[in-house]
Design a protein around this motif. Structure first.
Motif, PDB file in Angstrom:
ATOM      1  N   GLU A 160       8.185   1.990  -7.752  1.00 14.28           N
ATOM      2  CA  GLU A 160       7.439   2.526  -8.803  1.00 14.28           C
ATOM      3  C   GLU A 160       8.079   1.504 -10.036  1.00 14.28           C
ATOM      4  O   GLU A 160       9.104   1.663 -10.221  1.00 14.28           O
ATOM      5  CB  GLU A 160       7.594   3.772  -9.001  1.00 14.28           C
ATOM      6  CG  GLU A 160       6.918   4.807  -7.858  1.00 14.28           C
ATOM      7  CD  GLU A 160       6.961   6.123  -8.196  1.00 14.28           C
ATOM      8  OE1 GLU A 160       6.220   6.844  -8.191  1.00 14.28           O
ATOM      9  OE2 GLU A 160       8.149   6.577  -8.309  1.00 14.28           O
ATOM     10  N   TRP A 161       6.999   1.149 -11.004  1.00 13.53           N
ATOM     11  CA  TRP A 161       7.420   0.399 -11.949  1.00 13.53           C
ATOM     12  C   TRP A 161       6.753   0.801 -13.316  1.00 13.53           C
ATOM     13  O   TRP A 161       5.543   1.677 -13.344  1.00 13.53           O
ATOM     14  CB  TRP A 161       6.875  -1.093 -11.801  1.00 13.53           C
ATOM     15  CG  TRP A 161       7.606  -1.920 -11.012  1.00 13.53           C
ATOM     16  CD1 TRP A 161       7.283  -1.941  -9.409  1.00 13.53           C
ATOM     17  CD2 TRP A 161       8.640  -2.897 -11.074  1.00 13.53           C
ATOM     18  NE1 TRP A 161       7.999  -3.058  -8.809  1.00 13.53           N
ATOM     19  CE2 TRP A 161       8.650  -3.510  -9.669  1.00 13.53           C
ATOM     20  CE3 TRP A 161       9.458  -3.235 -11.956  1.00 13.53           C
ATOM     21  CZ2 TRP A 161       9.937  -4.287  -9.508  1.00 13.53           C
ATOM     22  CZ3 TRP A 161      10.510  -4.288 -11.830  1.00 13.53           C
ATOM     23  CH2 TRP A 161      10.650  -4.802 -10.752  1.00 13.53           C
ATOM     24  N   LEU A 162       7.420   0.682 -14.229  1.00 12.53           N
ATOM     25  CA  LEU A 162       6.838   1.343 -15.684  1.00 12.53           C
ATOM     26  C   LEU A 162       6.673  -0.121 -16.576  1.00 12.53           C
ATOM     27  O   LEU A 162       7.806  -0.952 -16.833  1.00 12.53           O
ATOM     28  CB  LEU A 162       7.797   2.222 -16.236  1.00 12.53           C
ATOM     29  CG  LEU A 162       7.861   3.574 -15.715  1.00 12.53           C
ATOM     30  CD1 LEU A 162       8.949   4.274 -15.975  1.00 12.53           C
ATOM     31  CD2 LEU A 162       6.677   4.192 -15.680  1.00 12.53           C
ATOM     32  N   VAL A 163       5.536  -0.239 -17.076  1.00  7.10           N
ATOM     33  CA  VAL A 163       5.052  -1.563 -17.683  1.00  7.10           C
ATOM     34  C   VAL A 163       4.612  -1.370 -19.374  1.00  7.10           C
ATOM     35  O   VAL A 163       3.669  -0.553 -19.281  1.00  7.10           O
ATOM     36  CB  VAL A 163       4.072  -2.225 -16.946  1.00  7.10           C
ATOM     37  CG1 VAL A 163       3.796  -3.837 -17.674  1.00  7.10           C
ATOM     38  CG2 VAL A 163       4.392  -2.338 -15.448  1.00  7.10           C
TER      39      VAL A 163
ATOM     40  N   GLN B  68       8.020  -6.628 -23.364  1.00  6.92           N
ATOM     41  CA  GLN B  68       7.220  -7.021 -22.266  1.00  6.92           C
ATOM     42  C   GLN B  68       7.642  -7.036 -20.842  1.00  6.92           C
ATOM     43  O   GLN B  68       7.250  -7.121 -19.821  1.00  6.92           O
ATOM     44  CB  GLN B  68       6.433  -8.451 -22.482  1.00  6.92           C
ATOM     45  CG  GLN B  68       5.595  -8.547 -23.480  1.00  6.92           C
ATOM     46  CD  GLN B  68       5.021  -9.981 -23.852  1.00  6.92           C
ATOM     47  OE1 GLN B  68       5.804 -10.973 -23.430  1.00  6.92           O
ATOM     48  NE2 GLN B  68       4.194 -10.274 -24.728  1.00  6.92           N
ATOM     49  N   ALA B  69       8.884  -6.672 -20.825  1.00  4.15           N
ATOM     50  CA  ALA B  69       9.586  -6.647 -19.649  1.00  4.15           C
ATOM     51  C   ALA B  69       9.491  -5.212 -18.779  1.00  4.15           C
ATOM     52  O   ALA B  69      10.029  -4.202 -19.379  1.00  4.15           O
ATOM     53  CB  ALA B  69      11.288  -6.853 -19.840  1.00  4.15           C
ATOM     54  N   PRO B  70       8.968  -5.227 -17.725  1.00  6.17           N
ATOM     55  CA  PRO B  70       8.775  -3.887 -16.759  1.00  6.17           C
ATOM     56  C   PRO B  70      10.276  -3.633 -16.215  1.00  6.17           C
ATOM     57  O   PRO B  70      11.121  -4.423 -16.226  1.00  6.17           O
ATOM     58  CB  PRO B  70       7.757  -4.368 -15.661  1.00  6.17           C
ATOM     59  CG  PRO B  70       7.785  -5.757 -15.499  1.00  6.17           C
ATOM     60  CD  PRO B  70       8.126  -6.469 -16.956  1.00  6.17           C
ATOM     61  N   PHE B  71      10.490  -2.246 -15.859  1.00  5.27           N
ATOM     62  CA  PHE B  71      11.544  -1.854 -15.256  1.00  5.27           C
ATOM     63  C   PHE B  71      11.097  -0.808 -14.193  1.00  5.27           C
ATOM     64  O   PHE B  71      10.162  -0.234 -14.166  1.00  5.27           O
ATOM     65  CB  PHE B  71      12.560  -1.161 -16.260  1.00  5.27           C
ATOM     66  CG  PHE B  71      12.095  -0.064 -16.806  1.00  5.27           C
ATOM     67  CD1 PHE B  71      12.519   1.110 -16.105  1.00  5.27           C
ATOM     68  CD2 PHE B  71      11.677  -0.160 -18.076  1.00  5.27           C
ATOM     69  CE1 PHE B  71      12.315   2.381 -16.764  1.00  5.27           C
ATOM     70  CE2 PHE B  71      11.196   1.084 -18.522  1.00  5.27           C
ATOM     71  CZ  PHE B  71      11.580   2.534 -18.054  1.00  5.27           C
TER      72      PHE B  71
END
Length: 215
Positions: A175-178, A187-190
């Motif tokens: 799961e990523w948060l963008v 702009q970096a997802p984590f």
């Protein structure tokens, strides 16, 4: 205006209620209630209704605003920094602002609330001042890819922070948060499972179901 105009439009196109229901992803009974004036039509349904019947809304409803089901009165209960985390989004109940929520959200009102966007780190989607119409997430609620979500993280011994981001689950189940910002700094997802060394927990606490943008 008579609601039979919807029936007439459907018959002109040689469509059945079953076809309309499938196109709109609702039950046949719901289509029947709309056509016979027993239920109001949520404004969010107008575009899909026009497509389903193959006719402009003006040919389906003469005075459509009279028949639209109004959304519920809800409250803006705080602010959220779009794209990155800030502390304490809730405000005192005496300062809550009213707004009209999306009409076709089938969850109890106790789960619904609004947040006002501050900052510009999600400005591809939500300019500052946008009201986010949210529903509190319950355990096991599915989240589709691309859904905007309210995220809360707890720092070790340093309180709670929140933000709004876009959710994405990749092919490996990660799961990523963008963020969606024009600013390279945001702009970096984590990854949800790698929140940071000083973060105790990270949790998706609400889903955004609609937004109301300032003029």
């Amino acid at each position: 205006m008579k609601r039979t105009k919807m029936i007439e439009a459907r018959k002109r196109s040689r469509l059945t209620q079953e076809v309309i229901a499938e196109r709109m992803n609702v039950s046949v009974a719901q289509v029947s209630r709309w056509e016979n004036g027993k239920d109001g039509i949520p404004s969010q349904r107008l575009a899909s209704m026009s497509q389903a019947y193959g006719a402009p809304i003006g040919e389906l409803l003469d005075e459509n605003s009279e028949f639209l089901a109004p959304g519920p009165t809800l409250f803006i209960k705080g602010s959220v920094q779009a794209g990155h985390f800030v502390e304490a989004w809730e405000i005192h109940e005496d300062e809550w602002e009213r707004y009209t929520g999306r009409a076709d959200v089938a969850v109890p009102l106790r789960r619904r609330f609004g947040l006002r966007v501050i900052g510009e780190s999600m400005n591809e989607i939500y300019p500052p001042g946008t009201i986010l119409d949210c529903i509190a997430r319950e355990p096991f609620d599915d989240i589709p890819n691309g859904k905007r979500v309210i995220v809360q993280r707890r720092r070790m011994g340093d309180g709670i922070e929140t933000t709004v981001k876009e959710y994405f689950c990749d092919a490996d189940g990660v799961e990523w948060l963008v963020p969606r910002s024009r600013n390279p700094a945001f702009q970096a997802p984590f990854r949800c499972d790698q929140p940071g060394d000083d973060i105790e927990t990270i949790e998706i606490i609400a889903l955004v179901v609609a937004s109301i943008q300032p003029e």
